[in-house]
Design a protein around this motif. Sequence first.
Motif, mmCIF file in Angstrom:
data_model
loop_
_atom_site.group_PDB
_atom_site.id
_atom_site.type_symbol
_atom_site.label_atom_id
_atom_site.label_comp_id
_atom_site.label_asym_id
_atom_site.label_seq_id
_atom_site.Cartn_x
_atom_site.Cartn_y
_atom_site.Cartn_z
ATOM 1 N N TYR B 35 0.787 -1.231 -0.160
ATOM 2 C CA TYR B 35 -0.030 0.158 0.009
ATOM 3 C C TYR B 35 1.107 1.225 0.019
ATOM 4 C CZ TYR B 35 -4.182 -2.666 1.377
ATOM 5 O OH TYR B 35 -5.139 -3.499 1.429
ATOM 6 N N GLN B 37 0.904 5.419 0.989
ATOM 7 C CA GLN B 37 0.205 6.639 1.784
ATOM 8 C C GLN B 37 0.790 7.762 1.449
ATOM 9 O OE1 GLN B 37 0.047 6.442 5.939
ATOM 10 N NE2 GLN B 37 -1.931 7.055 5.886
ATOM 11 N N GLY B 40 -1.084 13.056 4.631
ATOM 12 C CA GLY B 40 -2.415 13.324 4.977
ATOM 13 C C GLY B 40 -3.400 12.521 4.211
ATOM 14 N N ALA B 41 -2.980 11.544 3.402
ATOM 15 C CA ALA B 41 -3.933 10.702 2.620
ATOM 16 C C ALA B 41 -4.275 9.333 3.172
ATOM 17 C CB ALA B 41 -3.481 10.859 1.101
ATOM 18 N N GLY B 42 -5.202 8.605 2.547
ATOM 19 C CA GLY B 42 -5.457 7.342 3.039
ATOM 20 C C GLY B 42 -4.563 6.355 2.379
ATOM 21 N N LEU B 43 -4.903 5.190 2.543
ATOM 22 C CA LEU B 43 -4.224 3.918 1.990
ATOM 23 C C LEU B 43 -4.418 3.458 0.715
ATOM 24 C CD1 LEU B 43 -3.687 2.101 5.350
ATOM 25 C CD2 LEU B 43 -1.998 2.962 4.297
ATOM 26 N N LEU B 45 -4.038 0.763 -2.429
ATOM 27 C CA LEU B 45 -3.672 -0.496 -2.815
ATOM 28 C C LEU B 45 -2.704 -0.333 -3.879
ATOM 29 C CD1 LEU B 45 -3.575 -3.348 -2.163
ATOM 30 C CD2 LEU B 45 -5.577 -3.585 -4.064
ATOM 31 N N PHE B 88 3.845 0.745 2.713
ATOM 32 C CA PHE B 88 3.514 -0.392 3.601
ATOM 33 C C PHE B 88 3.370 -1.618 3.074
ATOM 34 C CE2 PHE B 88 2.621 2.163 7.452
ATOM 35 C CZ PHE B 88 2.221 3.264 6.793
ATOM 36 N N PHE B 101 0.219 -5.238 9.370
ATOM 37 C CA PHE B 101 1.214 -4.098 8.634
ATOM 38 C C PHE B 101 2.674 -3.936 9.097
ATOM 39 C CE2 PHE B 101 -1.626 -1.897 5.711
ATOM 40 C CZ PHE B 101 -2.979 -2.505 6.179
ATOM 41 N N LYS B 103 5.790 -1.226 9.621
ATOM 42 C CA LYS B 103 5.764 0.191 9.993
ATOM 43 C C LYS B 103 5.921 1.281 8.826
ATOM 44 C CE LYS B 103 5.519 0.077 14.711
ATOM 45 N NZ LYS B 103 5.364 -1.176 14.877
#
Lengths: 116, 111
Positions: B35, B37, B40-43, B45, B88, B101, B103
């Motif tokens: 993933y 990132q 400030g954003a989401g994950l 895929l 990630f 996950f 780190k």
Amino acid sequence: DAGVIQSPRHEVTEMGQEVTLRCKPISGHNSLFWYRQTMMRGLELLIYFNNNVPIDDSGMPEDRFSAKMPNASFSTLKIQPSEPRDSAVYFCASSSPLARGNQPQHFGDGTRLSIL
Amino acid sequence: GEDVEQSLFLSVREGDSSVINCTYTDSSSTYLYWYKQEPGAGLQLLTYIFSNMDMKQDQRLTVLLNKKDKHLSLRIADTQTGDSAIYFCAETLSGNTPLVFGKGTRLSVIA
């Protein structure tokens, strides 16, 4: 197609207040996951549901946290009362199982929660 | 218990290839994911691989899996400044079980 939808995107509130986070999974997905992201602990699972039934809530920090999934298209994560250490980004994700074509987990944009 | 390890930082020059590495401990892991990132954003895929595969390529992305060593890597060819983000690695048993996950590896692309 709409992805996982979370609301609110940002929440700032004072400690002691009740906080409710909402999630709408992708249509057709029957697994829903709540994760929390912090600088110290990274991404951690809080709870997940299969077919609206909670399967594992061992990641829920305390009794102050509760989650529900009343139907296949909606879930809530509630914190009552909230504390400053609950400040984090909360993600919701959904997927469908292998039998239905192995959809991987897709994440919402997250709710950035700040407890003052 | 299950554990996923990644190096924390990687810095590359624009146009070079980036290789982000990950190791995991659960030999029953069936699906391994990458993933992305952005701040400030989401994950997002990026890609995933089944444990019965050794390699998967998707445009500029190449995933290599060494099941014996429990080692997963993500190669980004012709790295661009827009690739700067945290990456990630994650593993899971099936499509309806939780992800574990790492780190995250912060990739910095120098122009």
